[in-house]
Design a protein around this motif. Structure first.
Motif, mmCIF file in Angstrom:
data_model
loop_
_atom_site.group_PDB
_atom_site.id
_atom_site.type_symbol
_atom_site.label_atom_id
_atom_site.label_comp_id
_atom_site.label_asym_id
_atom_site.label_seq_id
_atom_site.Cartn_x
_atom_site.Cartn_y
_atom_site.Cartn_z
ATOM 1 N N ARG A 196 0.825 -1.216 0.000
ATOM 2 C CA ARG A 196 0.000 0.000 0.000
ATOM 3 C C ARG A 196 0.853 1.257 0.000
ATOM 4 O O ARG A 196 0.467 2.271 -0.573
ATOM 5 C CB ARG A 196 -0.925 -0.009 1.223
ATOM 6 N N ASN A 201 -3.421 2.400 -2.088
ATOM 7 C CA ASN A 201 -4.437 1.534 -1.501
ATOM 8 C C ASN A 201 -5.127 0.659 -2.537
ATOM 9 O O ASN A 201 -5.443 -0.496 -2.289
ATOM 10 C CB ASN A 201 -5.487 2.373 -0.757
ATOM 11 N N VAL A 206 -2.153 -6.433 -3.123
ATOM 12 C CA VAL A 206 -2.670 -6.684 -1.779
ATOM 13 C C VAL A 206 -3.658 -7.828 -1.775
ATOM 14 O O VAL A 206 -3.785 -8.563 -0.806
ATOM 15 C CB VAL A 206 -3.308 -5.400 -1.224
#
Length: 265
Positions: A196, A201, A206
């Motif tokens: 991140r 984000n 992820v």
């Protein structure tokens, strides 16, 4: 208590940590950009489909602000009744009002090209995520299977035993001892925060933890799964009728409240 050979630290603990952290960062960054290349551009919606979605969103916003609405009562009731009538008549449906009393059946995603494109995009994304991790995990499991690496300095309950001692089937070992395969997973899942920081984000690196816990076909029907707006409009019509009983105007008795606020009443 166990006594660990210092060579385990030098030839097992450090190699697993190094091969998990630094190559995983490079693999995660590469995987992020490969997923971006594999993603197809989103399909443009027709005007009728956009109007169908916006009508539902407008009704939801109207209901969300009904308890302390900035709209006067006449405007609120006018908009609510117009949406209620449109939902009941099927005015905003992109395919037109339903014919007769036959129940509406959602379209089969296997026959919808847009839905098939969404399913294939999800499968390609998950395969790109899973293949590098399967290779690295298989290499660690082949060369370092059965090693006990470290002991955590804090107590844990027995519920963590299956997570920290993968590959070692011992009932009497303390929960704080960590096996080689579990140490790989701990390092791997701990890289999400680093991804991140590097990629932001909204990145494709992820999501590898969710992809490894599911099969390649799990969740692929979500992007292209059609929504039955006939049922959604029917439910929204009932919600609008219910929210009218909770309506209150923000400007109701505003003069008295303003005078009371400044101690002029």
């Amino acid at each position: 208590s166990l006594y660990l050979d210092p060579q385990i630290r030098d030839w097992v603990l450090f190699p697993i940590t190094l091969l998990t952290v630094f190559p995983q960062i490079l693999v995660g960054i590469l995987r992020h950009y490969v997923v971006l290349l594999l993603q197809s551009p989103p399909k443009k919606l027709s005007k009728a489909a956009i109007r169908e979605q916006r009508a539902l969103s407008r009704s939801q916003i109207l209901r969300a602000t009904s308890a302390n609405s900035p709209l006067p009562p006449s405007y609120y009731r006018s908009i609510s009744s117009r949406l209620h009538s449109a939902f009941e008549a099927g005015t905003y449906l992109k395919d037109g009002p339903p014919q007769g009393d036959a129940p509406s059946t959602p379209a089969n995603p296997m026959t919808d090209p847009a839905a098939m494109d969404g399913m294939m995009a999800g499968m390609k994304t998950q395969m790109v995520m899973m293949v590098p991790q399967m290779v690295i995990m298989g290499w660690i499991n082949f060369f370092f299977q059965g090693f006990v690496l470290i002991k955590l300095p804090f107590p844990l309950t027995l519920g963590f035993k299956s997570m920290l001692q993968r590959g070692i089937e011992t009932q009497d070992m303390d929960v704080r001892w960590v096996s080689s395969l579990s140490w790989y997973f701990l390092n791997f899942f701990g890289l999400n925060g680093l991804y991140r920081l590097i990629l932001g984000n909204d990145n494709s690196a992820v999501d590898t933890s969710q992809a490894m816990m599911s099969s390649p076909f799990a969740g692929t029907n979500q992007p292209g799964q059609p929504q039955d707006y006939v049922k959604l409009f029917k439910a929204e019509k009932d919600n609008l009728a219910f929210s009218e009983g909770l309506y209150s105007w923000l400007g109701d008795d505003v003069e008295t409240r303003l005078l009371r606020k400044y101690s002029k009443l």
